[in-house]
Design a protein around this motif. Structure first.
Motif, mmCIF file in Angstrom:
data_model
loop_
_atom_site.group_PDB
_atom_site.id
_atom_site.type_symbol
_atom_site.label_atom_id
_atom_site.label_comp_id
_atom_site.label_asym_id
_atom_site.label_seq_id
_atom_site.Cartn_x
_atom_site.Cartn_y
_atom_site.Cartn_z
ATOM 1 N N LYS A 31 0.817 -1.222 0.000
ATOM 2 C CA LYS A 31 0.000 0.000 0.000
ATOM 3 C C LYS A 31 0.847 1.268 0.000
ATOM 4 O O LYS A 31 0.336 2.359 -0.190
ATOM 5 C CB LYS A 31 -0.886 0.041 1.260
ATOM 6 C CG LYS A 31 -2.242 -0.593 1.095
ATOM 7 C CD LYS A 31 -3.120 -0.290 2.296
ATOM 8 C CE LYS A 31 -3.539 1.147 2.421
ATOM 9 N NZ LYS A 31 -4.917 1.446 2.047
ATOM 10 N N SER A 79 -8.171 -0.693 3.496
ATOM 11 C CA SER A 79 -8.784 -0.612 2.177
ATOM 12 C C SER A 79 -7.726 -0.947 1.119
ATOM 13 O O SER A 79 -6.547 -0.644 1.300
ATOM 14 C CB SER A 79 -9.366 0.782 1.959
ATOM 15 O OG SER A 79 -8.396 1.769 2.237
ATOM 16 N N HIS A 103 -6.502 12.515 2.622
ATOM 17 C CA HIS A 103 -6.806 11.111 2.372
ATOM 18 C C HIS A 103 -7.994 10.992 1.420
ATOM 19 O O HIS A 103 -8.856 11.850 1.387
ATOM 20 C CB HIS A 103 -7.141 10.447 3.699
ATOM 21 C CG HIS A 103 -6.581 9.068 3.805
ATOM 22 N ND1 HIS A 103 -5.242 8.821 3.855
ATOM 23 C CD2 HIS A 103 -7.189 7.870 3.845
ATOM 24 C CE1 HIS A 103 -5.045 7.518 3.940
ATOM 25 N NE2 HIS A 103 -6.219 6.919 3.948
HETATM 26 MG MG MG Z 1 -8.056 3.388 3.544
#
Ligand code: MG
Ligand code: TXA
Length: 322
Positions: free
Chosen positions: A48, A135, A221
């Motif tokens: 990520k 996520s 974000h």
């Molecule tokens: Mg996330």
């Protein structure tokens, strides 16, 4: 196309072998690893490109597993779990001594959630342990709400993706911090503050300075790459009537204004309920982001409390670069 049972068996084997699996939840897609395998969990941060101090949520098959990962569990946690699990709510609790501090980002609290998506339930049920999963997007990007979003963004770096179609909620879970004396909502989401307060019978606070770190609370974000501005209808119309509108390439997210002379692909008319709007939002922004317009203009949604999670994600998307 392998059967679902076959896909679950394969995903479970990958988790047991220390691999990474993309899987659907009712909120957004997650990228998961066995929470009992620190190397596998470290790999999530790597893939990520997420700083290692940012904790992951541990997904569980059912509320009874809370005691495996948390301690000093307050009655309020059981009350909320009873009503909202399986579902779009994460509880932050004091972590049990043996709970992976890689997954908790080094903190002594742990985020726990029981997702309701049937594939997530099947995966967790057969796997039998906790699955650490953020996520399934690169750090700072939009959360994926379809398997193809995961494939596009992380496909080459993870071992397998379970395809469960479009996510029903479309926005990430509500995060409720129960690790201190007061109950705080750290991130608005699919379960509203009013619903939580109705169950607890008392008001909740917002994230305070002393609250645990929440990467989702970084201003930028969930941002698309294209600069995004949220504005009331009147201002949106003024923008569109201004001389530069003819040359500037805008993409528009409107509540119910039909496209005037814009090409359809750049003009999205959203659903009118917060539930359906939330479900569409990230996929819509992803689609518009690909058009390489100069700006995405989003019409300000209603300000009633149930729209809080939508406003939160739009504000973060708009804050990019500021
Ligand atoms: Mg996330
Ligand atoms: O709906 C969701 O929550 C999705 C699906 C996949 O479950 N997951 C998700 O994960 O949104 P992620 O990592 O993108 O966001 C999780 C948030 C982060 O902001 C993280 O800081 C917060 O949960 N979190 C996790 N553990 C925490 C903890 N111990 N204390 C405070 N915040 C925590």
């Amino acid at each position: 196309m392998p059967s679902l049972d076959h896909a679950i068996t394969k995903a479970v084997q990958i988790l047991r072998d220390g691999g990474l699996v993309g899987f659907p939840t009712e909120t957004v897609y997650g990228v998961g690893a066995d929470v009992g395998n620190d190397r596998a969990v470290q790999q999530i941060y790597h893939v990520k490109r997420r700083p290692t101090g940012h904790p992951l949520i541990v997904h569980l098959a059912g509320a009874s597993a809370i005691t495996r990962y948390a301690q000093d569990i307050p009655a309020a946690a059981w009350q909320l779990a009873e009503v909202f699990w399986p579902g779009p709510m994460t509880l932050v609790l004091k972590a049990a001594a043996h709970t992976s501090r890689v997954a908790t980002g080094g903190q002594d609290t742990v985020g726990l959630r029981v997702p309701s998506h049937p594939l997530a339930q099947a995966l967790l049920g057969v796997f039998g342990g906790g699955i650490a999963a953020p996520s399934a997007n690169r750090f700072g990007q939009l959360s994926p709400t379809r398997a193809e979003h995961v494939r596009e963004e992380l496909g080459g770096d993870i071992d397998f993706i379970l395809d469960g179609g479009s996510c029903e909620v479309g926005l990430e879970s509500t995060i409720v911090d129960l690790s201190g004396d007061q109950v705080h909502i750290l991130r608005p989401g699919g379960v509203t503050r009013a619903q939580i307060e109705a169950v607890l019978g008392k008001p909740t606070g917002n994230a305070s300075r002393n609250a645990p770190r929440v990467p989702g609370s970084h201003a930028s974000h969930y941002a698309p790459r294209t600069p995004l501005t949220v504005l009331p209808r009147q201002q949106l119309l003024q923008h569109l009537l201004s001389p530069e509108a003819t040359t500037a390439r805008y993409a528009i997210v409107s509540l119910d204004l039909p496209p005037p002379c814009f090409d359809g692909a750049r003009w999205k008319v959203m659903a009118s309920t917060y539930h359906d709007y939330g479900k569409q939002l990230f996929a819509t922004l992803r689609e518009l982001d690909k058009l390489q317009c100069e700006q995405i203009l989003v019409e300000l949604p209603p300000s009633t409390p149930e729209w809080a999670a939508v406003h939160d994600r739009l504000a973060r998307a708009a804050a990019r670069g500021q």
